[in-house]
Design a protein around this motif. Structure first.
Motif, PDB file in Angstrom:
ATOM      1  N   ASP A 151       0.872  -1.011  -0.496  1.00 10.45           N
ATOM      2  CA  ASP A 151       0.016   0.038  -0.351  1.00 10.45           C
ATOM      3  C   ASP A 151       1.172   1.048   0.289  1.00 10.45           C
ATOM      4  O   ASP A 151       1.119   1.700   0.716  1.00 10.45           O
ATOM      5  CB  ASP A 151      -0.951   0.102   1.460  1.00 10.45           C
TER       6      ASP A 151
ATOM      7  N   GLY B 138       0.468   4.513   0.551  1.00 10.62           N
ATOM      8  CA  GLY B 138      -0.191   5.862   1.331  1.00 10.62           C
ATOM      9  C   GLY B 138       0.915   6.919   0.637  1.00 10.62           C
ATOM     10  O   GLY B 138       1.725   7.542   0.887  1.00 10.62           O
ATOM     11  N   SER B 139       0.068   8.322   1.375  1.00  9.97           N
ATOM     12  CA  SER B 139       0.400   9.453   1.432  1.00  9.97           C
ATOM     13  C   SER B 139       1.404   9.768   2.524  1.00  9.97           C
ATOM     14  O   SER B 139       2.272  10.635   2.529  1.00  9.97           O
ATOM     15  CB  SER B 139      -0.895  10.678   1.268  1.00  9.97           C
TER      16      SER B 139
ATOM     17  N   SER C 121       6.482   7.450   3.703  1.00 10.24           N
ATOM     18  CA  SER C 121       5.992   7.675   2.634  1.00 10.24           C
ATOM     19  C   SER C 121       7.240   9.004   1.983  1.00 10.24           C
ATOM     20  O   SER C 121       8.019   9.555   3.024  1.00 10.24           O
ATOM     21  CB  SER C 121       4.865   7.808   1.675  1.00 10.24           C
TER      22      SER C 121
ATOM     23  N   LYS D 168       0.112  14.732  -2.450  1.00  9.71           N
ATOM     24  CA  LYS D 168      -1.536  13.259  -2.969  1.00  9.71           C
ATOM     25  C   LYS D 168      -1.766  12.801  -3.951  1.00  9.71           C
ATOM     26  O   LYS D 168      -2.424  12.776  -4.450  1.00  9.71           O
ATOM     27  CB  LYS D 168      -1.998  15.399  -3.818  1.00  9.71           C
ATOM     28  N   GLY D 169      -1.077  11.249  -3.200  1.00 10.75           N
ATOM     29  CA  GLY D 169      -1.258  10.602  -3.612  1.00 10.75           C
ATOM     30  C   GLY D 169      -0.806   9.605  -4.575  1.00 10.75           C
ATOM     31  O   GLY D 169      -0.743   8.404  -5.165  1.00 10.75           O
TER      32      GLY D 169
ATOM     33  N   SER E  24      -3.782   5.215  -5.531  1.00 12.39           N
ATOM     34  CA  SER E  24      -4.441   6.580  -5.343  1.00 12.39           C
ATOM     35  C   SER E  24      -5.067   6.427  -6.070  1.00 12.39           C
ATOM     36  O   SER E  24      -5.041   6.704  -7.485  1.00 12.39           O
ATOM     37  CB  SER E  24      -3.587   7.783  -4.515  1.00 12.39           C
TER      38      SER E  24
ATOM     39  N   THR F 169      -6.020   9.571  -7.286  1.00 11.07           N
ATOM     40  CA  THR F 169      -5.710  11.226  -8.177  1.00 11.07           C
ATOM     41  C   THR F 169      -5.309  10.540  -9.432  1.00 11.07           C
ATOM     42  O   THR F 169      -4.752   9.729  -9.797  1.00 11.07           O
ATOM     43  CB  THR F 169      -4.292  11.006  -7.276  1.00 11.07           C
TER      44      THR F 169
ATOM     45  N   ALA G 297      -6.904   2.170  -4.959  1.00  9.57           N
ATOM     46  CA  ALA G 297      -6.566   2.427  -3.034  1.00  9.57           C
ATOM     47  C   ALA G 297      -8.148   1.685  -2.669  1.00  9.57           C
ATOM     48  O   ALA G 297      -8.567   1.114  -1.304  1.00  9.57           O
ATOM     49  CB  ALA G 297      -5.857   3.238  -3.104  1.00  9.57           C
TER      50      ALA G 297
ATOM     51  N   THR H  61      -4.835  12.116   1.621  1.00  6.02           N
ATOM     52  CA  THR H  61      -6.266  11.976   0.883  1.00  6.02           C
ATOM     53  C   THR H  61      -7.442  11.239   1.169  1.00  6.02           C
ATOM     54  O   THR H  61      -7.563  10.035   2.035  1.00  6.02           O
ATOM     55  CB  THR H  61      -6.149  10.652  -0.775  1.00  6.02           C
TER      56      THR H  61
ATOM     57  N   ASP I 182     -10.017   8.009  -0.087  1.00  5.17           N
ATOM     58  CA  ASP I 182     -11.127   7.776  -1.382  1.00  5.17           C
ATOM     59  C   ASP I 182     -12.255   7.249  -1.661  1.00  5.17           C
ATOM     60  O   ASP I 182     -12.803   6.164   0.012  1.00  5.17           O
ATOM     61  CB  ASP I 182     -10.173   6.531  -1.453  1.00  5.17           C
TER      62      ASP I 182
END
Length: 461
Positions: free
Chosen positions: A12, A14-15, A40, A45-46, A81, A83, A186, A213, A215
């Protein structure tokens, strides 16, 4: 065909955090044998904005998981993501002269729906999810497999992502030492991890509220019919605290974790002392009331945006099970009550992922929903039929006629199909080109002990 025993890696990206899990799939049941986590890097923003930094963080999470598991994985199921993703609803209609509907006919109808969607050339499909079938004039069919009819119609929700984003994601993962086996949205993975079957039947919105973010996916029946994305998350609360209180981000994050609450009745009068931004030798103060107001304002605004997404979907009135919230941001005390008020008294549930054997108790919280969903996806918990990111037709519930659960003469490549099985509109056009690359992967449905016993009896007599 998925092997009965195999090892899979889910990542995963992630942000705020990258989570990696290695699991053994034993008789289609996942058992976690290794997990790794790293902060990360190279994401905004993903989306990946620095491949080298992102790859370094991914590699660190993978290596931690490998160290614990004691095994090596060459491929991974990776999250992406929402995005910049686009989604379409499309319809595919075919004539069926063979009588009984099988995988070939379902694939042909789905390929026709993809062809009809007129997807932008700089986008690639990551999911094509059929949410309804019609056979002749019979509507609302979940699974047409084995039915008899001369006309098959499929309604498909298609999720696409920019080719550049997908290529950057694949490159970052490959540089980290593994190949991408599949890319999963995601929000879709989180929905797999937290939703109950009865919620899907009633209609439910699943919202994963992460670091930067949110989702959103809407499940109606056995598949997703809508998805959306908001570039706001819990890190924005930290930024608000830092800017308004004049304190460094690290101090603001600590304040959020220690004093963050959305329940005004639990706020005690007090003054919090914190360092001042740009000057380590001085401090500043703020009341708990001010901190509450900052956190409440940002969270309420975020939920109001998500409520507008529900309205925009046109499906809000069909969500009998309401809204299910998951992700790291839902750890804020009182968020369920606030969400219930913002979503106009719709049912709201805070969800942790379904339990998986081998996961530590500390890891069984909402922030691990996506990575757990990736593992479940890899063990066959996807929609009955799905066109996946690596141009595979995944089949979960199929008609099996061999003792080992396989299909006689299974389709391995759609190029093996007769010309009449290519999309009706243009057999050699865009859809035909896509079809020739498509693989069919069959996931054998899990049998319980009674089913196995009954099968043994029928073989005897």
């Amino acid at each position: 065909m998925t092997e009965l025993n195999q090892t899979i890696l889910g990542i995963d990206i992630g942000s705020s955090t990258i989570n990696a899990i290695i699991a053994e799939i034993r008789d289609e049941i996942p058992h976690v044998i290794g997990a790794g986590q790293h902060k990360s890097q190279g994401l905004k923003k993903g989306a990946i904005v620095n491949i080298e930094l992102a790859s370094r963080a991914i590699r660190a999470a993978i290596n931690d998981a490998k160290r614990v598991a004691g095994v090596n994985c060459s491929k991974a199921i990776v999250s992406i993501s929402g995005t910049y993703t686009k989604n379409y609803n499309s319809i595919g209609i075919i004539n069926n002269n063979s009588g009984e509907i099988g995988i070939k006919e379902i694939n042909r109808a789905m390929q026709t729906a993809l062809y009809n969607a007129t997807i932008q050339p700089d986008f690639d499909v990551i999911h094509a999810l059929p949410y309804k079938f019609k056979v002749n004039d019979q509507d609302l069919i979940d699974d047409p497999m084995g039915m008899v009819g001369q006309r098959l119609e499929v309604f498909v929700h298609i999720i696409c992502a920019p080719k550049s984003s997908l290529n950057n994601l694949r490159k970052a993962v490959k540089t980290a030492g593994v190949e991408v086996a599949n890319i999963v949205l995601a929000g879709y993975a989180s929905a797999i991890a937290v939703l109950q079957d009865d919620e899907k039947e009633q209609g439910v919105a699943c919202i994963d509220m992460g670091g930067s973010t949110c989702d959103l996916v809407i499940h109606l029946g056995n598949s997703i019919q809508y998805n959306d994305f908001l570039a706001v998350g819990s890190q924005h609360i930290t930024s608000d605290l830092s800017m308004i209180l004049g304190t460094p981000l690290s101090a603001a994050e600590e304040i959020k974790l220690k004093h963050g609450s959305l329940r005004h009745d639990q706020i005690t009068d007090g003054i919090i002392e914190m360092p001042t931004s740009g000057d380590e030798n001085t401090t500043t103060t703020a009341t708990t009331e001010v901190i509450y107001n900052i956190i409440h304002a940002r969270t309420e605004e975020t939920l109001m945006f998500l409520a507008k997404f529900l309205e925009k979907s046109g499906l809000r009135e069909r969500l009998g099970a309401g809204v299910v919230l998951t992700g790291g941001m839902v750890k804020l005390n009182g968020i369920r009550e606030l969400a219930s008020a913002v979503f106009a008294n719709m049912p709201v549930r805070i969800a942790n992922p379904h339990p998986i054997s081998g996961f530590f108790e500390s890891q069984r919280d909402s922030s691990f929903a996506t990575v757990v969903g990736l593992i479940l996806y890899g063990s066959g918990h996807f929609t009955n039929y799905e066109y996946a990111s690596e141009k595979q037709l995944l089949v979960k519930m199929a008609k099996f006629n061999n003792e080992d659960g396989t299909i006689s003469n299974p389709v391995q490549d759609i190029a093996d199909l007769d010309p009449k099985n290519k999309p009706e509109q243009e057999a050699t056009g865009k859809a035909g080109a896509n079809a020739r690359k498509t693989k069919v992967v069959v996931q054998k449905p899990k049998q319980n002990l009674w089913q196995r016993f009954w099968q043994w009896l029928t073989q005897l007599f």
